[in-house]
Design a protein around this motif. Structure first.
Motif, mmCIF file in Angstrom:
data_model
loop_
_atom_site.group_PDB
_atom_site.id
_atom_site.type_symbol
_atom_site.label_atom_id
_atom_site.label_comp_id
_atom_site.label_asym_id
_atom_site.label_seq_id
_atom_site.Cartn_x
_atom_site.Cartn_y
_atom_site.Cartn_z
ATOM 1 N N ARG A 265 0.811 -1.218 0.000
ATOM 2 C CA ARG A 265 0.000 0.000 0.000
ATOM 3 C C ARG A 265 0.844 1.269 0.000
ATOM 4 O O ARG A 265 0.364 2.361 0.275
ATOM 5 C CB ARG A 265 -0.957 -0.031 1.206
ATOM 6 N N GLY A 266 2.122 1.079 -0.251
ATOM 7 C CA GLY A 266 2.995 2.232 -0.424
ATOM 8 C C GLY A 266 3.577 2.789 0.857
ATOM 9 O O GLY A 266 4.023 3.940 0.879
ATOM 10 N N PHE A 267 3.597 2.002 1.937
ATOM 11 C CA PHE A 267 4.105 2.487 3.214
ATOM 12 C C PHE A 267 5.401 1.768 3.572
ATOM 13 O O PHE A 267 5.411 0.544 3.748
ATOM 14 C CB PHE A 267 3.069 2.272 4.325
ATOM 15 N N ASP A 268 6.479 2.524 3.700
ATOM 16 C CA ASP A 268 7.758 1.931 4.056
ATOM 17 C C ASP A 268 7.959 1.955 5.569
ATOM 18 O O ASP A 268 7.049 2.319 6.322
ATOM 19 C CB ASP A 268 8.899 2.663 3.346
ATOM 20 N N GLN A 269 9.169 1.589 6.002
ATOM 21 C CA GLN A 269 9.450 1.507 7.433
ATOM 22 C C GLN A 269 9.340 2.869 8.097
ATOM 23 O O GLN A 269 8.857 2.990 9.230
ATOM 24 C CB GLN A 269 10.847 0.929 7.659
ATOM 25 N N ASP A 270 9.773 3.916 7.413
ATOM 26 C CA ASP A 270 9.678 5.263 7.985
ATOM 27 C C ASP A 270 8.227 5.654 8.235
ATOM 28 O O ASP A 270 7.905 6.278 9.252
ATOM 29 C CB ASP A 270 10.345 6.285 7.057
ATOM 30 N N ALA A 271 7.359 5.285 7.301
ATOM 31 C CA ALA A 271 5.929 5.585 7.469
ATOM 32 C C ALA A 271 5.362 4.831 8.661
ATOM 33 O O ALA A 271 4.617 5.384 9.481
ATOM 34 C CB ALA A 271 5.162 5.227 6.202
ATOM 35 N N ALA A 272 5.730 3.558 8.778
ATOM 36 C CA ALA A 272 5.254 2.757 9.903
ATOM 37 C C ALA A 272 5.738 3.339 11.222
ATOM 38 O O ALA A 272 4.992 3.396 12.213
ATOM 39 C CB ALA A 272 5.726 1.310 9.757
ATOM 40 N N THR A 273 6.979 3.791 11.250
ATOM 41 C CA THR A 273 7.527 4.384 12.469
ATOM 42 C C THR A 273 6.813 5.681 12.822
ATOM 43 O O THR A 273 6.491 5.932 13.994
ATOM 44 C CB THR A 273 9.036 4.648 12.288
ATOM 45 N N HIS A 274 6.569 6.511 11.814
ATOM 46 C CA HIS A 274 5.914 7.803 12.054
ATOM 47 C C HIS A 274 4.531 7.620 12.673
ATOM 48 O O HIS A 274 4.145 8.354 13.589
ATOM 49 C CB HIS A 274 5.806 8.579 10.742
ATOM 50 N N PHE A 275 3.790 6.636 12.186
ATOM 51 C CA PHE A 275 2.424 6.415 12.681
ATOM 52 C C PHE A 275 2.377 5.364 13.790
ATOM 53 O O PHE A 275 1.290 5.002 14.240
ATOM 54 C CB PHE A 275 1.509 6.011 11.524
#
Length: 638
Positions: free
Chosen positions: A147-157
């Motif tokens: 869905r276009g979410f990398d590790q940085d995105a997961a960490t941010h949210f």
């Protein structure tokens, strides 16, 4: 046993945490002059800010509901905490270690329930985040990546993963000192056969925070086909989690919402992520429930209902999304902000749209274009066949009721004008009056405790209550509309109001007593007092205003506006149709007079005077000849 918190420590906490920084976590503050700040009170509903904060004094006060106090009092009130719970929370924020008068420190198991539950959720969030890195969580990482979410995105949210075993989290939190009761109360665990087990197992986890940024619950997404649970599973209602009072992403979006006076309401956790990553950092979502009144209160405090405020709803283009939009519109009038709806042409949600077309497409999607009211009205009107009079009338009835809920009269009028165009009614003022009439009925019902407009639409007071039949919807006066006489009288009055040229000058010779329904007789009297239908041959709008001004009360005035906008029953409205209505009303009046005279003669029998008998018989003969002429020659006999 732990005792009271040291007084010096309480003072240190009060001094260390600025009141404006705490209040700003819940509502938007703006300068009120003199060093004070103002905002919409979080303790009662209001449209203009009467809530003021004095950073210099460390105090707040609402001039509307009279709530006031210091930082501690504010947090106690808004989060329903005890004094000690509040001081402990603020102390943690300020990094102050508290001392207790009797015992030296406060054992964790004796701390306030809310703080304990918040701490349990914080520990759970950390546990889930670490678990997302495990081999077992590969399925979750793959889900995010697709869905276009990398590790940085997961960490941010702070997205995490709940292990598939029965009690991984439960055992972890027990090791942190949390009791089984606390784990059950928090909703993180649930009762199993041999004690508490994890509520969430084998799922992708999103932490749900309140406005202050404290984690109060979780949203969990199913990842495996053998998971028999729902696609999304949320924390149950707990002392700190009420799904109708939380918005996912509000902790991340609140500052930008306040700064931009704009909020974007999406439908899911991944939609919030997609919007934020695309630069739409004002996106938030509800958590397993429809957008409602409590959500509005949260946004209103951040938007402060200024004139430039915008709320944009994004819903799927399917029927469920349309229903969600209509539900949102029902609550729309509690905003002073302008509300819009954004639906991608291909029906994709923001997450799918970002994946398919990129960040620019997401940003473009949420640019305000279609007002929510316009979308809602189109959905209503679209259910009816506007090619038929009955369809137009039904569409107007339902849609006008919705428009009447708009509180601001100028906005209500503007939307009513647009409704006229949607339904296909050329005279916009008719629709405006119709909407205003429904709004008055709603106000009267609220103020007087009445049963609603359907109780009043029958018209004149002299009409016996037993002759009034309550209609199922506000579509006409409560009359015997199955009666041919009443239907014809109604059509004739509509002609006199809408197309006076077709019934003039004959109509003006009709008396009010020729209308058997008292409400219709009252309208006929209004037309006469306004100068007759012939006056409508000039300026029709001025004529209608004169008729409404002649109405003795709001009930009759409302009936006038209703008849002035209602579609006709006939397909072709011409002189022939008008003549039929004129003839039928007059013929029934003549027949009634004949029956009345003959009945009087029958009652009197031999006691009637010869001269009176002759006069009565002559009247009957004349009326019978006139009735025969009407039947034979139609309108030419009038």
């Amino acid at each position: 046993m732990a005792g009271r918190i040291n007084d010096d420590d309480v003072k240190a906490v009060r001094d260390a945490v600025p009141i404006d920084s705490v209040v700003s976590e819940y509502l938007q503050l703006r300068s009120a002059g003199g060093g004070n700040l103002k905002g919409l009170c979080p303790f009662h509903d209001e449209k203009s800010p009467s809530f003021q904060v004095s950073p210099g004094k460390g105090l707040f006060h609402c001039f509307g509901c009279q709530e006031g106090g210091d930082t501690i009092a504010f947090v106690m009130k808004i989060d329903h905490l005890s004094f000690s719970e509040t001081v402990e929370r603020l102390a943690a924020k300020a990094g102050i270690t508290l001392r207790y008068e009797e015992g030296g420190y406060n054992p964790s198991h004796q701390r306030g329930e809310r703080i304990r539950l918040i701490e349990a959720h914080q520990a759970a969030a950390d546990f889930y985040v670490r678990a997302l890195e495990s081999p077992e969580a590969e399925i979750g990482r793959k889900f995010l990546a697709e869905r276009g979410f990398d590790q940085d995105a997961a960490t941010h949210f702070r997205v995490g993963y709940s292990p598939a075993g029965w009690d991984h989290l439960t055992r972890y939190l027990r090791g942190k000192g949390f009791s089984d009761k606390e784990l059950i109360t928090s909703g993180l665990s649930q009762d199993g056969r041999r004690g508490p087990i994890d509520r969430f197992r084998g799922r992708l986890m999103w932490p749900i925070s309140d406005t202050a940024g404290e984690i109060v619950g979780f949203g969990a997404r199913k990842l495996r086909d053998d998971d028999n649970g729902p696609k999304y599973l949320n924390t149950p209602e707990t002392p700190i989690y009420k799904k109708s009072q939380v918005l996912y992403g509000i902790d991340l979006a609140k500052k930008d919402i306040a700064k931009a006076s704009r909020a974007v309401v999406v439908e899911g956790y991944t939609d919030v992520m997609a919007c934020h990553l695309a630069g739409v950092t004002t996106a938030i979502a509800t958590c397993g429930t429809a957008f409602g009144n409590d959500h509005i209160k949260i946004l209103r405090r951040l938007l402060m209902d200024n004139g430039s405020a915008r709320v944009i709803f994004t819903f799927d283009g399917d029927s469920a999304g349309q229903k969600a939009a209509l539900r949102a519109f029902e609550e729309d009038q509690k905003f002073a902000a302008e509300t819009y709806i954004a639906i991608a042409p291909d029906g994709m949600d923001p997450c799918d749209l970002r994946l398919a077309k990129g960040d620019d497409a997401v940003r473009d999607l949420v640019e305000p274009r279609t007002p929510l009211f316009e979308f809602a009205l189109r959905q209503i009107v679209g259910r009816y066949d506007l090619e038929t009079p009955a369809g137009r009338a039904a569409a107007l009835d339902e849609a006008a009721t919705v428009v009447a809920k708009i509180k601001t009269s100028s906005v209500q009028r503007e939307v009513a004008v647009q409704l006229a165009g949607l339904v296909g009614i050329l005279d916009q003022e008719f629709v405006v009056h119709r909407v205003a009439q429904l709004a008055r009925w709603a106000r009267d019902r609220g103020e007087k405790g009445g049963r609603g407009p359907q109780d009043r639409r029958g018209g004149a007071p002299q009409q016996p209550a037993r002759t009034v039949q309550a209609p199922a919807a506000p579509s006409g006066p409560a009359l015997h509309l199955r009666s041919p006489a009443h239907r014809t009288e109604r059509e004739l009055l509509k002609l006199a109001l809408q197309k006076p040229a077709l019934v003039s000058p004959a109509f003006d010779a009709y008396g009010a007593d020729e209308f058997t329904a008292p409400p219709y007789a009252a309208v006929r009297q209004c037309i006469e007092e306004a100068g007759g239908a012939e006056r409508g041959l000039g300026d029709n709008r001025e004529y209608l205003v004169a008729v409404m001004d002649a109405a003795p009360d709001n009930t009759v005035r409302s009936l006038v506006t209703e008849l002035a906008v209602e579609v006709f029953m006939g397909r072709t409205i011409d002189e022939t149709y008008a003549g039929m209505q004129l003839v039928h009303v007059r013929l029934r009046a003549v027949d009634r007079r004949i029956n009345d005279v003959q009945s009087s003669l029958a009652r009197l029998g031999n006691h009637v005077a010869p001269d009176d008998l002759a006069a009565a018989q002559n009247e009957v003969w004349v009326l019978q000849q006139y009735a025969q002429s009407l039947r034979a020659r139609g309108a030419d006999a009038l």
